[in-house]
Motif scaffolding. Structure first.
Motif, PDB file in Angstrom:
ATOM      1  N   CYS A  88      -2.649  -2.451  -2.048  1.00 23.93           N
ATOM      2  CA  CYS A  88      -2.194  -3.367  -0.998  1.00 23.93           C
ATOM      3  C   CYS A  88      -0.777  -2.993  -0.578  1.00 23.93           C
ATOM      4  O   CYS A  88       0.092  -2.726  -1.424  1.00 23.93           O
ATOM      5  N   ASN A 128       1.171 -12.241   0.274  1.00 19.76           N
ATOM      6  CA  ASN A 128       0.176 -11.175   0.192  1.00 19.76           C
ATOM      7  C   ASN A 128       0.218 -10.386  -1.107  1.00 19.76           C
ATOM      8  O   ASN A 128      -0.751  -9.703  -1.446  1.00 19.76           O
ATOM      9  N   VAL A 148      -2.981 -10.030  -5.680  1.00 24.02           N
ATOM     10  CA  VAL A 148      -3.759  -8.825  -5.392  1.00 24.02           C
ATOM     11  C   VAL A 148      -3.595  -7.810  -6.516  1.00 24.02           C
ATOM     12  O   VAL A 148      -2.536  -7.705  -7.137  1.00 24.02           O
ATOM     13  N   MET A 151      -8.829  -4.360  -3.400  1.00 24.05           N
ATOM     14  CA  MET A 151      -8.131  -5.567  -3.827  1.00 24.05           C
ATOM     15  C   MET A 151      -8.151  -5.724  -5.344  1.00 24.05           C
ATOM     16  O   MET A 151      -7.266  -6.355  -5.922  1.00 24.05           O
ATOM     17  N   SER A 157      -1.768  -1.463   7.363  1.00 20.89           N
ATOM     18  CA  SER A 157      -2.611  -2.165   6.398  1.00 20.89           C
ATOM     19  C   SER A 157      -3.813  -1.323   5.999  1.00 20.89           C
ATOM     20  O   SER A 157      -4.526  -0.805   6.868  1.00 20.89           O
ATOM     21  N   ASN A 178      -6.546  -2.568   4.491  1.00 24.94           N
ATOM     22  CA  ASN A 178      -7.758  -3.291   4.865  1.00 24.94           C
ATOM     23  C   ASN A 178      -8.023  -3.202   6.365  1.00 24.94           C
ATOM     24  O   ASN A 178      -9.181  -3.181   6.806  1.00 24.94           O
ATOM     25  N   ALA A 219      -3.338 -11.664   0.162  1.00 25.76           N
ATOM     26  CA  ALA A 219      -4.190 -10.539  -0.214  1.00 25.76           C
ATOM     27  C   ALA A 219      -4.760 -10.789  -1.600  1.00 25.76           C
ATOM     28  O   ALA A 219      -4.032 -11.095  -2.537  1.00 25.76           O
ATOM     29  N   CYS A 223     -10.414 -11.227   0.352  1.00 29.04           N
ATOM     30  CA  CYS A 223     -10.208 -10.442   1.571  1.00 29.04           C
ATOM     31  C   CYS A 223     -11.440  -9.597   1.871  1.00 29.04           C
ATOM     32  O   CYS A 223     -11.725  -9.295   3.036  1.00 29.04           O
TER      33      CYS A 223
END
Length: 431
Positions: free
Chosen positions: A19, A56, A60, A247, A260, A262, A354, A358
């Protein structure tokens, strides 16, 4: 000045390990530590982050940490093993021994990460202390932008201000029609680069599909449902699996989009899977991938790098719809229609940090993007204006951005208050 497609790809499409929010924390700490000749004698690490980074990075998985989570662990690993020259792959040298040592630092309270409620977006200020020195590093603006480094109160590095740097002067055009036309300027080097992103993100998806324990198994379960050959469900399964394993903290990079990982999964995999299904040429897939990334960034620059809205589903979902629509024979108007459907559908999806769930949002965004692209090439159109949709696509994007910035202004603060109520151990093994 309008950015070239080559410059855009190099700036906005990059490998990222784990992440990017705890990655920015680790990068900031690692860079500060590199100013210390006695790095092995770090006594304390103190990090201040924005609400966005705090939210975030709270729950994660950290790459290579066997499912352990959190910004504090990322900060400790940044000090112990991080290398700023790796950029957003700062923790790629992490071993189990490093993780155990980092856990010890967190348990001993040598590391702290606090939230500055007045800050949003990308902001990480790290201070690293030894018995004789103090080093400071600020990461701001984007996840891998080292803005300032200090040693014992003396500035040793300072980046150009964002407004004066060449990188920030070069921007996407304000008209989506002009951005759409940029895909006509790809060369073979650009195509190779775009397709490497497919290889990277497919590899992470296969981990999530393998059932080897490095994910919850969400994508693997979906693949059982899609066994009948539904390409939409296959897209959803692969995207869910990739985000699931990422994640969790799998120690493999993905190709990111608009800052990002993701986003990168959502922008890349649906286009690649559909391209394979349609037996599209290499150049056709690359062109569609470029449009997906361009469209994702076109929306993200209005939403902000980090936002209360789930950019994976809203921005990258719209980007994926654009790319898939192009693959299915759609032109500019169909592409804008497909993107508008995604915005109308998912504009209010909340980003609550996050973490493992997600993967559900990435899967939703990718699947809805596929449906929107199909509907658009079939000639289905939404009546406009309605809701967030305007007659002009650019105004629709601005409407979503306004909902994000004005209507959801306090969402991050509320989310952090909710998340801070839970003890560390209840967040899946946060160190």
């Amino acid at each position: 000045m309008v950015i070239s497609i080559k410059s855009f790809l190099r700036r906005e499409v990059r490998p990222a390990l784990g992440c990017t929010e705890p990655g920015a924390v680790a990068l900031s700490v690692a860079r500060a530590c590199e100013e210390l000749s006695d790095r092995e004698h770090v006594a304390a690490v103190r990090v201040t982050v924005s609400t966005s980074i705090y939210k975030n990075g709270m729950a994660v998985g950290i790459p290579g940490a066997n499912g352990a989570k959190g910004n504090a662990l990322a900060a400790a690993l940044g000090a112990i093993v991080g290398r700023s020259s790796y950029g957003l792959e700062v923790l790629k040298d992490t071993t189990e021994a490093h993780v155990e040592r980092a856990r010890g630092w967190v348990d001993e309270e040598r590391v702290s990460v606090v939230c500055d409620p007045g800050r949003s977006g990308v902001y990480v200020l790290s201070a690293v202390f030894t018995p004789t020195h103090k080093a400071v590093c600020l990461v701001s603006g984007s996840h891998d932008r080292i803005a300032k480094v200090m040693l014992d109160g003396r500035t040793v590095y300072e980046a150009q201000s964002e407004g004066s740097s060449q990188e920030s002067v070069e921007e996407l055009p304000s008209s989506y029609d002009e951005a759409f036309g940029m895909v006509d300027h790809l060369d073979s080097e650009d195509e190779d680069f775009l397709l490497r992103g497919v290889e990277m993100n497919m590899a992470v998806a296969r981990v999530g599909l393998s059932g080897d324990g490095r994910s919850l198994g969400l994508g693997r379960s979906l693949m059982e449902v899609s066994a009948g050959g539904d390409v939409g469900l296959k897209i959803r399964a692969y995207c869910t699996a990739a985000a699931d394993s990422r994640m969790w903290g799998v120690q493999m990079p993905v190709m990111s989009s608009a800052g990002s990982g993701n986003h990168g999964i959502t922008a890349i995999l649906p286009v690649a899977i559909l391209g394979e299904e349609l037996m599209a040429s290499r150049s056709q897939v690359a062109r569609a991938l470029a449009l997906s990334h361009l469209s994702t960034s076109f929306i993200k620059r209005r939403l902000g790098r980090l936002s209360p809205v789930c950019g994976c589903s809203v921005a990258a979902g719209a980007g994926a719809a654009a790319g898939m629509c192009l693959l299915m024979g759609g032109g500019l108007e169909e592409v804008k229609e497909a993107m508008g459907m995604v915005l109308a559908n998912l504009a209010g999806m909340l980003c609550d940090g996050a973490k493992e769930s997600c993967a559900l949002k990435v899967g939703t965004g990718s699947y809805e993007a596929y449906l929107a692209a199909r509907w658009a090439v079939q000639g289905i159109k939404m009546f406009k204006p309605q809701g967030v949709l305007s007659d002009l696509f650019e105004e629709s994007v601005e409407n979503v951005a306004r909902v994000n910035s004005e209507g959801m202004r306090d969402v991050d603060k509320v989310m952090i208050h909710i998340m801070d109520r839970y003890p560390l151990g209840s967040r899946g093994g946060e160190a």
